[in-house]
Design a protein around this motif. Structure first.
Motif, PDB file in Angstrom:
ATOM      1  N   THR A   3       0.860  -1.183   0.000  1.00  0.00           N
ATOM      2  CA  THR A   3       0.000   0.000   0.000  1.00  0.00           C
ATOM      3  C   THR A   3       0.891   1.225   0.000  1.00  0.00           C
ATOM      4  N   ASP A   4       0.529   2.234  -0.803  1.00  0.00           N
ATOM      5  CA  ASP A   4       1.322   3.455  -0.917  1.00  0.00           C
ATOM      6  C   ASP A   4       0.382   4.601  -1.254  1.00  0.00           C
ATOM      7  N   THR A  32      -4.571   6.823  -2.260  1.00  0.00           N
ATOM      8  CA  THR A  32      -3.978   5.626  -1.686  1.00  0.00           C
ATOM      9  C   THR A  32      -4.162   4.487  -2.679  1.00  0.00           C
ATOM     10  N   VAL A  33      -3.064   3.798  -2.983  1.00  0.00           N
ATOM     11  CA  VAL A  33      -3.101   2.727  -3.973  1.00  0.00           C
ATOM     12  C   VAL A  33      -2.526   1.445  -3.386  1.00  0.00           C
ATOM     13  N   ILE A  42       3.308  -5.809 -12.569  1.00  0.00           N
ATOM     14  CA  ILE A  42       2.795  -4.948 -11.502  1.00  0.00           C
ATOM     15  C   ILE A  42       1.440  -4.392 -11.916  1.00  0.00           C
ATOM     16  N   THR A  43       0.491  -4.420 -10.990  1.00  0.00           N
ATOM     17  CA  THR A  43      -0.816  -3.803 -11.189  1.00  0.00           C
ATOM     18  C   THR A  43      -1.017  -2.809 -10.058  1.00  0.00           C
ATOM     19  N   ILE A  44      -1.355  -1.559 -10.405  1.00  0.00           N
ATOM     20  CA  ILE A  44      -1.602  -0.501  -9.427  1.00  0.00           C
ATOM     21  C   ILE A  44      -3.103  -0.266  -9.377  1.00  0.00           C
ATOM     22  N   ILE A  45      -3.684  -0.387  -8.173  1.00  0.00           N
ATOM     23  CA  ILE A  45      -5.133  -0.292  -7.989  1.00  0.00           C
ATOM     24  C   ILE A  45      -5.450   0.802  -6.986  1.00  0.00           C
ATOM     25  N   LEU A  53      -5.424   1.465 -12.035  1.00  0.00           N
ATOM     26  CA  LEU A  53      -4.844   2.709 -12.531  1.00  0.00           C
ATOM     27  C   LEU A  53      -3.732   2.457 -13.535  1.00  0.00           C
ATOM     28  N   ARG A  54      -3.044   1.326 -13.374  1.00  0.00           N
ATOM     29  CA  ARG A  54      -1.915   1.056 -14.258  1.00  0.00           C
ATOM     30  C   ARG A  54      -1.519  -0.405 -14.160  1.00  0.00           C
ATOM     31  N   GLN A  55      -1.149  -0.977 -15.297  1.00  0.00           N
ATOM     32  CA  GLN A  55      -0.565  -2.313 -15.350  1.00  0.00           C
ATOM     33  C   GLN A  55       0.705  -2.190 -16.166  1.00  0.00           C
ATOM     34  N   LEU A  56       1.773  -2.831 -15.697  1.00  0.00           N
ATOM     35  CA  LEU A  56       3.031  -2.753 -16.423  1.00  0.00           C
ATOM     36  C   LEU A  56       3.913  -3.933 -16.091  1.00  0.00           C
ATOM     37  N   THR A  57       4.898  -4.137 -16.930  1.00  0.00           N
ATOM     38  CA  THR A  57       5.983  -5.064 -16.657  1.00  0.00           C
ATOM     39  C   THR A  57       7.196  -4.204 -16.368  1.00  0.00           C
ATOM     40  N   LEU A  58       7.790  -4.379 -15.190  1.00  0.00           N
ATOM     41  CA  LEU A  58       8.907  -3.562 -14.758  1.00  0.00           C
ATOM     42  C   LEU A  58      10.089  -3.722 -15.712  1.00  0.00           C
ATOM     43  N   ASP A  59      10.590  -2.603 -16.219  1.00  0.00           N
ATOM     44  CA  ASP A  59      11.782  -2.574 -17.070  1.00  0.00           C
ATOM     45  C   ASP A  59      12.960  -2.308 -16.148  1.00  0.00           C
TER      46      ASP A  59
END
Length: 74
Positions: A3-4, A32-33, A42-45, A53-59
């Motif tokens: 959580t952040d 708060t996400v 990674i999925t940010i909710i 809010l965002r889905q990504l593969t960490l580079d």
């Protein structure tokens, strides 16, 4: 899961001993996400609404993960 709170349009995440900044967008400042991390995926909710809010593969070659991928011009 982590959580952040979004600050200056991004959150930070430590992976493999390196700190990465993940761009979410300044309009989400103060939100708060929850970050769901599965390896490099990674999925940010939004913790309140459940909105993704965002889905990504960490580079791992970049410390900042921009919202839109940067493509070199041909």
């Amino acid at each position: 899961m982590r959580t952040d709170k979004v600050h200056t349009g991004k959150i930070t995440l430590r992976h493999g001993g390196t700190l990465y900044s993940i761009g979410i967008g300044r309009h989400h400042n103060g939100t708060t996400v929850k970050a769901l991390v599965n390896g490099l995926d990674i999925t940010i909710i939004d913790a309140t609404t459940g909105e993704v809010l965002r889905q990504l593969t960490l580079d791992t070659t970049r410390k900042y993960q921009p919202q839109k991928p940067q493509h070199p011009e041909p």
